[in-house]
Design a protein around this motif. Sequence first.
Motif, PDB file in Angstrom:
ATOM      1  N   SER A 125      53.542  42.224 -50.444  1.00 53.75           N
ATOM      2  CA  SER A 125      54.582  42.272 -49.071  1.00 53.75           C
ATOM      3  C   SER A 125      55.127  43.666 -48.833  1.00 53.75           C
ATOM      4  N   CYS A 126      54.994  44.491 -49.803  1.00 51.41           N
ATOM      5  CA  CYS A 126      55.845  45.840 -49.531  1.00 51.41           C
ATOM      6  C   CYS A 126      54.849  46.860 -48.724  1.00 51.41           C
ATOM      7  N   PRO A 127      55.376  47.357 -47.728  1.00 57.61           N
ATOM      8  CA  PRO A 127      54.724  48.222 -46.830  1.00 57.61           C
ATOM      9  C   PRO A 127      54.458  49.608 -47.326  1.00 57.61           C
ATOM     10  N   VAL A 128      55.372  49.942 -48.350  1.00 61.87           N
ATOM     11  CA  VAL A 128      55.364  51.305 -49.191  1.00 61.87           C
ATOM     12  C   VAL A 128      54.943  51.307 -50.492  1.00 61.87           C
ATOM     13  N   ASN A 129      54.452  50.264 -51.144  1.00 58.95           N
ATOM     14  CA  ASN A 129      54.160  50.004 -52.361  1.00 58.95           C
ATOM     15  C   ASN A 129      55.066  50.342 -53.329  1.00 58.95           C
ATOM     16  N   ALA A 130      56.269  49.896 -52.980  1.00 59.34           N
ATOM     17  CA  ALA A 130      57.477  50.074 -53.847  1.00 59.34           C
ATOM     18  C   ALA A 130      57.524  49.308 -55.020  1.00 59.34           C
ATOM     19  N   ILE A 131      56.647  48.230 -55.011  1.00 59.11           N
ATOM     20  CA  ILE A 131      56.654  47.191 -56.149  1.00 59.11           C
ATOM     21  C   ILE A 131      55.542  47.174 -56.624  1.00 59.11           C
ATOM     22  N   SER A 132      55.360  47.387 -57.989  1.00 59.05           N
ATOM     23  CA  SER A 132      54.360  47.366 -58.970  1.00 59.05           C
ATOM     24  C   SER A 132      54.393  46.505 -60.199  1.00 59.05           C
TER      25      SER A 132
ATOM     26  N   LYS B  39      60.828  54.843 -53.570  1.00 59.98           N
ATOM     27  CA  LYS B  39      60.146  54.700 -52.705  1.00 59.98           C
ATOM     28  C   LYS B  39      60.577  53.460 -51.699  1.00 59.98           C
ATOM     29  N   CYS B  40      61.615  52.463 -52.105  1.00 66.36           N
ATOM     30  CA  CYS B  40      61.839  51.557 -51.272  1.00 66.36           C
ATOM     31  C   CYS B  40      62.668  51.680 -50.007  1.00 66.36           C
ATOM     32  N   ILE B  41      62.251  51.274 -48.782  1.00 71.44           N
ATOM     33  CA  ILE B  41      62.937  51.905 -47.668  1.00 71.44           C
ATOM     34  C   ILE B  41      63.919  50.664 -46.839  1.00 71.44           C
ATOM     35  N   GLY B  42      64.171  49.484 -47.955  1.00 69.19           N
ATOM     36  CA  GLY B  42      65.125  48.642 -47.629  1.00 69.19           C
ATOM     37  C   GLY B  42      64.680  47.898 -46.501  1.00 69.19           C
ATOM     38  N   CYS B  43      63.426  47.358 -46.038  1.00 74.95           N
ATOM     39  CA  CYS B  43      62.893  46.747 -45.085  1.00 74.95           C
ATOM     40  C   CYS B  43      63.374  45.312 -45.049  1.00 74.95           C
ATOM     41  N   GLY B  44      63.359  44.647 -46.422  1.00 77.94           N
ATOM     42  CA  GLY B  44      63.459  43.430 -46.839  1.00 77.94           C
ATOM     43  C   GLY B  44      62.490  42.339 -46.665  1.00 77.94           C
ATOM     44  N   LYS B  45      61.311  42.855 -46.538  1.00 79.10           N
ATOM     45  CA  LYS B  45      60.289  42.089 -46.207  1.00 79.10           C
ATOM     46  C   LYS B  45      59.669  41.185 -47.352  1.00 79.10           C
ATOM     47  N   CYS B  46      60.209  41.780 -48.768  1.00 85.49           N
ATOM     48  CA  CYS B  46      59.813  41.369 -49.955  1.00 85.49           C
ATOM     49  C   CYS B  46      60.582  39.725 -50.246  1.00 85.49           C
ATOM     50  N   ILE B  47      61.953  39.696 -49.461  1.00 82.83           N
ATOM     51  CA  ILE B  47      62.720  38.680 -49.782  1.00 82.83           C
ATOM     52  C   ILE B  47      62.604  37.325 -49.665  1.00 82.83           C
TER      53      ILE B  47
HETATM   54  S1  SF4 Z   1      62.674  46.019 -49.396  1.00 83.76           S
HETATM   55 FE1  SF4 Z   1      60.943  46.546 -48.141  1.00 83.76          FE
HETATM   56  S2  SF4 Z   1      60.263  48.647 -49.108  1.00 83.76           S
HETATM   57 FE2  SF4 Z   1      61.922  47.701 -50.465  1.00 83.76          FE
HETATM   58  S3  SF4 Z   1      60.711  46.808 -52.099  1.00 83.76           S
HETATM   59 FE3  SF4 Z   1      61.073  45.299 -50.498  1.00 83.76          FE
HETATM   60  S4  SF4 Z   1      59.236  45.117 -49.142  1.00 83.76           S
HETATM   61 FE4  SF4 Z   1      59.238  47.157 -50.385  1.00 83.76          FE
END
Ligand code: SF4
Length: 155
Positions: free
Chosen positions: A44-51, A65-73
């Motif tokens: 889900s992470c658009p910037v590959n901040a989760i590995s 790396k996390c941009i705080g977009c919240g898409k992973c929640i």
């Molecule tokens: S909040 Fe966005 S950028 Fe941060 S880890 Fe989740 S999906 Fe990735």
Amino acid sequence: MYSYEKTGILSKKDLKLPSKKQLEKGVAIIECVQEIPCNPCVDSCPVNAISMKDVNAPPIADYDKCIGCGKCIGICPGLAIFLTKIKDNKALITLQYEFLPIPEVETKVKALDREGNVVGKAIVKKVVKEGKTMVIAIEASADLAMDIRNIRVDS
Ligand code: SF4
Ligand code: SF4
């Protein structure tokens, strides 16, 4: 050894905590430590901040790396991801909520810690339905940013 192995509940000591600067930016705190075959957070992470080392390994968030977009929640089946941001001495915490009633924006709710204890008050700032789950953002005192992990809505 993680504290949850004894108590069933994670504690802050089990987590890699973000720095003050990272919290001011807003980052996803992932509280998922069990080795289970699950990885939608990674995809889900658009910037590959989760590995992950492999699909069974616990996910690791890169707070830089996390941009705080919240898409992973909302995508996490374990309700294990909490977007946390500190601004103007307030904590903005975004989390999944699976109970009824669903609170409305500006509702005052009780803030709960990982054990379900009431640790303070919070105000609902955003309510979004993502698939089958509700994702709710709350505002609370900044010193509770790493403690609040659920809410209780008094009907
Ligand atoms: S909040 Fe966005 S950028 Fe941060 S880890 Fe989740 S999906 Fe990735
Ligand atoms: S989606 Fe949630 S439960 Fe699955 S690995 Fe990621 S954090 Fe853990």
